[in-house]
Design an enzyme around this catalytic site. Structure first.
Site, short mmCIF file in Angstrom:
data_model
loop_
_atom_site.label_atom_id
_atom_site.label_comp_id
_atom_site.label_asym_id
_atom_site.label_seq_id
_atom_site.Cartn_x
_atom_site.Cartn_y
_atom_site.Cartn_z
N HIS A 170 -9.82 104.31 42.77
CA HIS A 170 -11.47 104.27 42.89
C HIS A 170 -12.09 105.21 42.07
CE1 HIS A 170 -15.32 103.35 44.86
NE2 HIS A 170 -14.59 102.22 45.31
N HIS B 88 -14.83 93.89 37.53
CA HIS B 88 -15.55 94.02 38.56
C HIS B 88 -14.96 93.09 39.82
CE1 HIS B 88 -19.15 94.93 40.88
NE2 HIS B 88 -20.14 94.42 40.30
N ASP C 230 -9.84 96.10 47.66
CA ASP C 230 -9.13 94.77 47.38
C ASP C 230 -8.08 94.59 47.59
OD1 ASP C 230 -11.63 93.78 45.87
OD2 ASP C 230 -11.11 95.10 44.36
#
Ligand code: CMX
Length: 388
Positions: free
Chosen positions: A268, A227, A323
């Site tokens: 994703h 996460h 990220d």
């Protein structure tokens, strides 16, 4: 297929899949689409990226952007709530220095709750949001052993400036630091209702545990490598690459895939294009640090990795995710230790999770609130025993 049809389609295939695709409730703060990514209260994130974090806090709690007057009011409210009512520093000084920063964040949030809890959902959520900048600054300083001459908090400063002032890093560009952290916070504040940390926070709050206990639990969920900790792994990955030469980067990416390791910063679960939050951060990096070595590496990765990942038809989205760039930007402004990066994610998410807890506790079901979470588990055959 409509949401109603999805509800009717529930089958045994959904069991033991981590509630994947199983509708649980409604979310008033945000949703995610495959092409435009996250929307806060209906606004695509790209339209909000340059707003001040305080205005996005207002949006998430009030479901509309503030007028100039309301913008002043939310700042005044956060200022009035900013002062930590007790000795947070002594508690942090007693923690093991080598504990992970996310564990410090969780303990810090619990400590804020022990110093003051009003038991009013909104007040506690807003107090916590207002006190996070000081907690974050102290967390860095005390872990690093910089416990002398900590500047006093200035509750009138913006949330990000309060963190930057408490941190008081020498030899850094504080204006740039404020700009990059402000954008970071806005981009990370919320991400739908079902991501693990948000869901965990709301589930804990459904027992009427406090906002602080719920948020500390949410941060523990966020700390996992699957996460929030992915942003730490991403910069560690970039540092391992160490070159922006396209051929070498491509060879590195192929070697990672060969070794069955993830190519961090790509892919994703929901998005099917580059995450707009990555696009925003690439544009910001291009503006503030185009020649930074790590930024040059992620720029090359952005060109190379989608092409290489795209060769595998199993990978639903070979494009950059949120990220990929945040670590390089934080590194550029002097925050060079990736183990801290998830704490920024946590700091940002306190706003979205706080707003969602307030909604579930005091708005849903005509103000009655969502009942305590109690999903159904089905007994496995071997657990059904009888004494004859
Ligand atoms: N590198 C290597 N393999 C990847 C990959 C990547 N970047 N993205 C997907 N895959 C693999 C998956 O592991 C999966 O393999 P298996 O079938 O062997 O299990 C296959 O491709 C299909 O995956 P998918 O349906 O495209 O994506 P998932 O929903 O399963 O996974 C994610 C999504 C993010 C976990 C995955 O893309 C990944 O591991 N990315 C790298 C880690 C990373 O950057 N995480 C940050 C996520 C940020 C965010 O969620 O916002």
């Amino acid at each position: 297929m409509s949401d109603e049809e999805v509800l009717l389609e529930l089958t045994s295939n959904h069991l033991n899949t981590g509630l994947r695709g199983v509708p649980v409730g409604t979310c008033r703060t945000s949703f995610v689409t495959p092409t435009e990514g996250v929307h806060y209260c209906g606004y695509p994130i790209t339209e909000l990226a340059t707003f001040a974090p305080e205005d996005i806090v207002y949006l998430l709690f009030n479901k509309e952007l503030p007028t100039p007057e309301q913008s002043k009011e939310i700042r005044a409210e956060l200022t009035a709530r900013a002062t930590v009512p007790g000795d947070l520093e002594s508690i942090l000084k007693a923690l093991p220095r080598d504990g992970h920063p996310m564990d410090w964040l969780s303990v810090g949030i619990h400590t804020l709750g022990m110093l003051e809890t009003t038991n009013d959902w909104r007040s506690d959520a807003m107090n916590l949001i207002a006190r996070m900048p000081r907690l974050m600054g102290l967390l860095f300083r005390i872990r690093e052993g910089r416990t002398e001459n900590i500047p006093a908090d200035d509750p009138n400063a913006s949330m990000v400036d309060r963190f930057v002032n408490t941190l008081d890093l020498q030899g850094v560009d504080k204006a740039k630091m404020t700009q990059i952290i402000s954008t970071y916070l806005v981009l990370h504040m919320d991400h739908g209702g079902g991501n693990l940390s948000t869901f965990t926070g709301k589930a804990i709050a459904s027992s009427h545990a406090t906002v602080y206990s719920s948020m500390a639990g949410a941060m523990n969920a966020l700390s996992g490598p699957l996460h929030g900790r992915a942003n730490q792994s991403c910069l560690e990955f970039v540092l391992r690459i160490g070159t922006s030469d396209p051929k070498e980067v491509e060879a590195f990416v192929r070697a990672e895939l060969e070794a069955k390791r993830p190519v961090f910063g790509f892919g994703h679960a929901v998005l099917r294009t580059e995450d707009p939050r990555a696009t925003v951060q690439f544009a910001l990096g291009q503006q503030v640090c185009p020649d930074d070595e790590n930024f040059k590496i992620i720029r090359t990765l952005r060109e190379v990795a989608p092409r290489v990942l795209g060769e595998n038809p199993k990978i639903s989205n070979p494009n950059a995710n949120v990220d990929i760039a945040s670590g390089a930007l934080l590194h550029h402004i002097g925050l060079t230790d990736p183990t801290y990066y998830t704490t920024f994610f946590g700091w940002a998410r306190v706003a979205g999770i706080g707003a969602q807890i307030v909604d579930e506790r005091s708005v849903m079901r005509n103000g009655k609130g969502t009942p305590i979470y109690r999903p159904k588990y089905i007994a496995e055959q071997q657990t059904l025993r009888h004494i004859e």
